[in-house]
Write a protein that holds these residues in place. Structure first.
Motif, PDB file in Angstrom:
ATOM      1  N   GLU A  14       1.352 -17.543  -9.072  1.00  0.00           N
ATOM      2  CA  GLU A  14       1.072 -16.315  -8.329  1.00  0.00           C
ATOM      3  C   GLU A  14       1.867 -16.245  -7.034  1.00  0.00           C
ATOM      4  OE1 GLU A  14      -3.333 -15.706 -10.303  1.00  0.00           O
ATOM      5  OE2 GLU A  14      -3.206 -16.284  -8.195  1.00  0.00           O
ATOM      6  N   THR A  15       2.122 -17.393  -6.427  1.00  0.00           N
ATOM      7  CA  THR A  15       2.995 -17.416  -5.253  1.00  0.00           C
ATOM      8  C   THR A  15       4.380 -16.903  -5.625  1.00  0.00           C
ATOM      9  OG1 THR A  15       1.795 -19.298  -4.293  1.00  0.00           O
ATOM     10  CG2 THR A  15       4.022 -18.907  -3.491  1.00  0.00           C
ATOM     11  N   ALA A  16       4.865 -17.326  -6.779  1.00  0.00           N
ATOM     12  CA  ALA A  16       6.204 -16.935  -7.225  1.00  0.00           C
ATOM     13  C   ALA A  16       6.305 -15.451  -7.568  1.00  0.00           C
ATOM     14  CB  ALA A  16       6.608 -17.774  -8.432  1.00  0.00           C
ATOM     15  N   GLU A  17       5.187 -14.806  -7.860  1.00  0.00           N
ATOM     16  CA  GLU A  17       5.194 -13.391  -8.257  1.00  0.00           C
ATOM     17  C   GLU A  17       5.404 -12.435  -7.081  1.00  0.00           C
ATOM     18  OE1 GLU A  17       1.802 -12.126 -10.524  1.00  0.00           O
ATOM     19  OE2 GLU A  17       1.699 -14.042 -11.576  1.00  0.00           O
ATOM     20  N   GLN A  18       5.284 -12.915  -5.858  1.00  0.00           N
ATOM     21  CA  GLN A  18       5.205 -12.001  -4.721  1.00  0.00           C
ATOM     22  C   GLN A  18       6.396 -11.041  -4.581  1.00  0.00           C
ATOM     23  OE1 GLN A  18       2.660 -13.968  -1.271  1.00  0.00           O
ATOM     24  NE2 GLN A  18       3.764 -15.542  -2.401  1.00  0.00           N
ATOM     25  N   PRO A  19       7.633 -11.494  -4.678  1.00  0.00           N
ATOM     26  CA  PRO A  19       8.730 -10.522  -4.570  1.00  0.00           C
ATOM     27  C   PRO A  19       8.655  -9.419  -5.629  1.00  0.00           C
ATOM     28  CG  PRO A  19       9.557 -12.749  -4.242  1.00  0.00           C
ATOM     29  CD  PRO A  19       8.135 -12.886  -4.726  1.00  0.00           C
ATOM     30  N   ALA A  20       8.225  -9.776  -6.832  1.00  0.00           N
ATOM     31  CA  ALA A  20       8.082  -8.758  -7.878  1.00  0.00           C
ATOM     32  C   ALA A  20       6.982  -7.759  -7.518  1.00  0.00           C
ATOM     33  CB  ALA A  20       7.777  -9.422  -9.220  1.00  0.00           C
ATOM     34  N   VAL A  21       5.902  -8.248  -6.917  1.00  0.00           N
ATOM     35  CA  VAL A  21       4.823  -7.359  -6.468  1.00  0.00           C
ATOM     36  C   VAL A  21       5.353  -6.398  -5.404  1.00  0.00           C
ATOM     37  CG1 VAL A  21       2.609  -7.250  -5.253  1.00  0.00           C
ATOM     38  CG2 VAL A  21       2.977  -8.971  -7.046  1.00  0.00           C
ATOM     39  N   ASN A 133      -8.063  -3.490  -6.570  1.00  0.00           N
ATOM     40  CA  ASN A 133      -8.923  -3.050  -7.671  1.00  0.00           C
ATOM     41  C   ASN A 133      -9.299  -1.593  -7.472  1.00  0.00           C
ATOM     42  OD1 ASN A 133     -10.778  -2.658  -9.689  1.00  0.00           O
ATOM     43  ND2 ASN A 133     -12.148  -4.314  -9.073  1.00  0.00           N
ATOM     44  N   ALA A 134      -8.569  -0.710  -8.111  1.00  0.00           N
ATOM     45  CA  ALA A 134      -8.795   0.732  -7.937  1.00  0.00           C
ATOM     46  C   ALA A 134     -10.134   1.192  -8.488  1.00  0.00           C
ATOM     47  CB  ALA A 134      -7.662   1.513  -8.603  1.00  0.00           C
ATOM     48  N   ALA A 135     -10.768   0.371  -9.325  1.00  0.00           N
ATOM     49  CA  ALA A 135     -12.066   0.744  -9.894  1.00  0.00           C
ATOM     50  C   ALA A 135     -13.230   0.164  -9.110  1.00  0.00           C
ATOM     51  CB  ALA A 135     -12.142   0.268 -11.350  1.00  0.00           C
ATOM     52  N   SER A 136     -12.960  -0.522  -8.016  1.00  0.00           N
ATOM     53  CA  SER A 136     -14.021  -1.173  -7.248  1.00  0.00           C
ATOM     54  C   SER A 136     -14.857  -0.159  -6.481  1.00  0.00           C
ATOM     55  CB  SER A 136     -13.413  -2.165  -6.260  1.00  0.00           C
ATOM     56  OG  SER A 136     -12.627  -1.498  -5.291  1.00  0.00           O
ATOM     57  N   ALA A 137     -16.043  -0.597  -6.080  1.00  0.00           N
ATOM     58  CA  ALA A 137     -16.928   0.278  -5.308  1.00  0.00           C
ATOM     59  C   ALA A 137     -16.291   0.679  -3.985  1.00  0.00           C
ATOM     60  CB  ALA A 137     -18.256  -0.443  -5.062  1.00  0.00           C
ATOM     61  N   ALA A 144      -9.871   7.745   0.861  1.00  0.00           N
ATOM     62  CA  ALA A 144      -8.582   7.498   0.209  1.00  0.00           C
ATOM     63  C   ALA A 144      -8.471   6.019  -0.097  1.00  0.00           C
ATOM     64  CB  ALA A 144      -7.423   7.945   1.101  1.00  0.00           C
ATOM     65  N   HIS A 145      -7.778   5.712  -1.175  1.00  0.00           N
ATOM     66  CA  HIS A 145      -7.621   4.316  -1.581  1.00  0.00           C
ATOM     67  C   HIS A 145      -6.152   3.977  -1.743  1.00  0.00           C
ATOM     68  CE1 HIS A 145      -7.350   1.070  -4.752  1.00  0.00           C
ATOM     69  NE2 HIS A 145      -8.013   0.479  -3.779  1.00  0.00           N
ATOM     70  N   VAL A 146      -5.778   2.786  -1.287  1.00  0.00           N
ATOM     71  CA  VAL A 146      -4.439   2.256  -1.490  1.00  0.00           C
ATOM     72  C   VAL A 146      -4.554   1.032  -2.392  1.00  0.00           C
ATOM     73  CG1 VAL A 146      -2.407   1.210  -0.418  1.00  0.00           C
ATOM     74  CG2 VAL A 146      -3.620   3.076   0.750  1.00  0.00           C
ATOM     75  N   ASP A 147      -3.931   1.111  -3.546  1.00  0.00           N
ATOM     76  CA  ASP A 147      -3.913   0.001  -4.496  1.00  0.00           C
ATOM     77  C   ASP A 147      -2.697  -0.863  -4.173  1.00  0.00           C
ATOM     78  OD1 ASP A 147      -3.836  -1.715  -6.692  1.00  0.00           O
ATOM     79  OD2 ASP A 147      -4.408  -0.149  -8.121  1.00  0.00           O
ATOM     80  N   VAL A 148      -2.920  -2.151  -3.897  1.00  0.00           N
ATOM     81  CA  VAL A 148      -1.798  -3.025  -3.523  1.00  0.00           C
ATOM     82  C   VAL A 148      -0.990  -3.479  -4.734  1.00  0.00           C
ATOM     83  CG1 VAL A 148      -3.006  -3.784  -1.447  1.00  0.00           C
ATOM     84  CG2 VAL A 148      -3.134  -5.185  -3.528  1.00  0.00           C
ATOM     85  N   LEU A 149      -1.478  -3.194  -5.935  1.00  0.00           N
ATOM     86  CA  LEU A 149      -0.702  -3.397  -7.165  1.00  0.00           C
ATOM     87  C   LEU A 149      -0.241  -4.843  -7.358  1.00  0.00           C
ATOM     88  CD1 LEU A 149       1.574  -0.197  -6.960  1.00  0.00           C
ATOM     89  CD2 LEU A 149      -0.581  -0.470  -8.212  1.00  0.00           C
ATOM     90  N   ALA A 150      -1.082  -5.791  -6.953  1.00  0.00           N
ATOM     91  CA  ALA A 150      -0.711  -7.197  -7.085  1.00  0.00           C
ATOM     92  C   ALA A 150      -0.954  -7.742  -8.483  1.00  0.00           C
ATOM     93  CB  ALA A 150      -1.467  -8.045  -6.064  1.00  0.00           C
ATOM     94  N   GLY A 151      -1.722  -7.013  -9.308  1.00  0.00           N
ATOM     95  CA  GLY A 151      -2.070  -7.530 -10.618  1.00  0.00           C
ATOM     96  C   GLY A 151      -3.161  -8.579 -10.514  1.00  0.00           C
TER      97      GLY A 151
END
Length: 340
Positions: A14-21, A133-137, A144-151
């Motif tokens: 997951e550390t390695a995924e950061q640039p792709a995120v 988590n766009a579906a979270s409470a 307004a919600h901002v999804d950080v799209l980290a997966g």
């Protein structure tokens, strides 16, 4: 046959995924993008709040601290960090008209953050949630919600969700110039062997101090948390300015100091701290674009924290494994911590 992962494998991946995120966030930041960033930013501009409140817990609290510096410095607005207990345990209902409250949470599932946001909304605040988590409470309650799209983030220690929060908050409040960040991040993460060699130095450390000033202070806070929750090192984080007061007495050669020192006003203000540490013959390693040890590429100061934390994430994982632990299974911790 079930394959057993090596210690820290999830955190490493997951550390390695950061640039792709980050690339995904930048691609989806415009109007109609999956993050909702453009719409949230436009709503904030229309309402023109006079004061900003930030609420978060744990790692997300360090992202909120980053946003505090960002908004105060770049937008000139007063900013406060909320104590959720004021709204939950003490049941206060403040008048929050003309206030923007931003709730930052990886999961969006913390009950006390949700209650704080509900009270703020009832008190007249404009509310924005920043979650993974766009579906979270929390996401569905905010204006307004901002999804950080980290997966999905499976490792207990947050890595990619943290820097995704930093970038989302930067973009929410009008940041620019982040297009080069993913490539710079890839280059830093490719230095894993360098951080593995440094980790050996801290295999038997019982206490550590992390420190920085300005935009680098949240990095120091997050670095200390990573070392505590993965390697069980008693790590204390101090603003450089605060360290020069009473906490300086803690500094001795047996207590390693990790100092975040980057180019810009914060790094310049940090110079007296390095002088004081040298006078005490402290065991200091510097990390950042103005460092002498782990030197990072220079970028705009508000963006530097996204790069600064990467070496500390690598370091914490290696220290944990060197000490015989598994940062993916820290003692007594689970992924979502709920506080009331």
């Amino acid at each position: 046959m079930t394959r057993t992962l090596s210690p820290g494998a999830l955190m490493a991946a997951e550390t390695a995924e950061q640039p792709a995120v980050w690339r995904r966030q930048l691609a989806e930041a415009g109007p109609g993008g999956a993050s909702g960033l453009a719409e949230a930013a436009e709503l904030v501009r229309r309402r023109a709040p006079r004061f900003v409140l930030l609420v978060a817990r744990g790692t997300s609290d360090h992202a909120a601290l980053y946003a505090k510096y960002l908004v105060e410095i770049t937008l000139g607005l007063p900013v406060g960090l909320v104590s959720p207990s004021t709204y939950t345990a003490y049941g206060r209902r403040p008048d929050l008209r003309d206030v923007l409250m931003v709730a930052v949470s990886q999961s969006g599932g913390s009950p006390d953050l949700l209650r704080t946001l509900e009270v703020a909304k009832a008190g007249g605040a404009l509310t924005v949630s920043v979650t993974n988590n766009a579906a979270s409470a929390l996401a569905t309650t905010a204006d307004a919600h901002v999804d950080v799209l980290a997966g999905p983030e499976r490792a207990v220690a947050a890595t990619k969700s943290y820097t995704a929060q930093l970038l989302a908050l930067n973009l929410l409040f009008g940041g620019a110039g982040a297009d080069a960040l993913p490539d710079l991040g890839d280059a830093i993460l490719a230095r894993d062997a360098e951080l593995a060699a440094l980790a050996v130095r801290y295999r038997f450390a019982e206490r550590m101090i992390t420190t920085g000033r300005g935009y680098s202070y949240p990095t120091a806070r997050e670095a200390a948390l990573k070392l505590m929750e993965t390697a069980y090192v008693s790590a204390q984080a101090f603003s450089g300015a605060d360290l020069l007061h009473g906490p300086l007495a803690l500094v001795e050669p047996r207590v390693p100091v990790l100092a975040v020192t980057s180019a810009g006003a914060g790094g310049q203000a940090f110079a007296p701290v390095l002088d004081a540490l040298a006078e005490r013959r402290a065991d200091v390693v510097t990390v950042g674009s103005a460092a002498r040890d782990v030197v990072l590429p220079e970028t705009a100061e508000p963006l530097a924290p996204l790069l600064e934390i990467l070496p500390f994430q690598l370091l914490a994982r290696h220290v944990a494994v060197d000490r015989g632990g598994d940062p993916d299974a820290p003692r007594g911790l689970r992924k979502v911590t709920e506080t009331l």
